[in-house]
Design an enzyme around this catalytic site. Sequence first.
Site, PDB file in Angstrom:
ATOM      1  N   GLU A 122       5.128  -7.644   6.226  1.00 27.82           N
ATOM      2  CA  GLU A 122       4.743  -6.645   7.239  1.00 27.82           C
ATOM      3  C   GLU A 122       5.817  -6.508   8.318  1.00 27.82           C
ATOM      4  O   GLU A 122       6.079  -5.413   8.806  1.00 27.82           O
ATOM      5  CB  GLU A 122       3.394  -6.996   7.876  1.00 27.82           C
ATOM      6  CG  GLU A 122       2.204  -7.078   6.920  1.00 27.82           C
ATOM      7  CD  GLU A 122       2.087  -5.905   5.967  1.00 27.82           C
ATOM      8  OE1 GLU A 122       2.475  -4.777   6.333  1.00 27.82           O
ATOM      9  OE2 GLU A 122       1.612  -6.116   4.837  1.00 27.82           O
ATOM     10  N   LEU A 157       0.827  -1.217   0.000  1.00 19.46           N
ATOM     11  CA  LEU A 157       0.000   0.000   0.000  1.00 19.46           C
ATOM     12  C   LEU A 157       0.860   1.264   0.000  1.00 19.46           C
ATOM     13  O   LEU A 157       0.387   2.323  -0.395  1.00 19.46           O
ATOM     14  CB  LEU A 157      -0.939  -0.002   1.217  1.00 19.46           C
ATOM     15  CG  LEU A 157      -2.038  -1.074   1.202  1.00 19.46           C
ATOM     16  CD1 LEU A 157      -2.844  -1.024   2.493  1.00 19.46           C
ATOM     17  CD2 LEU A 157      -2.936  -0.924  -0.016  1.00 19.46           C
ATOM     18  N   HIS A 194       8.476  -4.177   7.337  1.00 14.09           N
ATOM     19  CA  HIS A 194       8.120  -2.764   7.539  1.00 14.09           C
ATOM     20  C   HIS A 194       8.532  -2.305   8.939  1.00 14.09           C
ATOM     21  O   HIS A 194       9.017  -1.190   9.111  1.00 14.09           O
ATOM     22  CB  HIS A 194       6.602  -2.564   7.395  1.00 14.09           C
ATOM     23  CG  HIS A 194       6.126  -2.388   5.985  1.00 14.09           C
ATOM     24  ND1 HIS A 194       6.592  -1.398   5.152  1.00 14.09           N
ATOM     25  CD2 HIS A 194       5.201  -3.064   5.262  1.00 14.09           C
ATOM     26  CE1 HIS A 194       5.970  -1.474   3.974  1.00 14.09           C
ATOM     27  NE2 HIS A 194       5.125  -2.487   4.016  1.00 14.09           N
TER      28      HIS A 194
END
Length: 169
Positions: A135, A93, A138
């Site tokens: 994730e 995203l 990140h």
Amino acid sequence: MAILPILCYPDPRLHKVAQPIQAVDDRVRTLASDMLATMYDAHGIGLAATQVDVHERLVVIDVSEERNEPLVLINPEIVWTSAEKHLNDEGCLSVPGIYDGVERFDAVHVRALDDKGTSRVIEADGLLAVCIQHEMDHLMGKVFVEYLSPLKRNRIKTKMIKQQRESRE
Ligand code: NI
């Protein structure tokens, strides 16, 4: 629930390292539910707190078809990985419109607290395993495009900067 702004690559804040969450309280539960709302709104399958400029170890995931299996992982740690790795196409995203291959472990076991503060181990394979690894990167300040060649990465960087400039005009 609030929809939070998502940082876009190459925003330098995407490279901050997240800190462990000290207490799973209402503040954290509100953040998790806002992040889930933000992820669903953006049609994503995962979102790390880093991407909404909160540098704490929290990720939300939902890889289900029906979008009704939210997963909240607080202070996630990978405790086991498969021997096998495979290349999968990934998107993010924070890097809208870009998809490219990244090598990930086929399966991982991850220990994390849920939104009630209960510690559990999740045994993941397939898309869920890939998503968890993406994730958790990140939270370490790593965006998936950093696995690509410098040439590709620079091309993506240029494209993102141009897109962001145009969307502001
Ligand atoms: Ni991402």
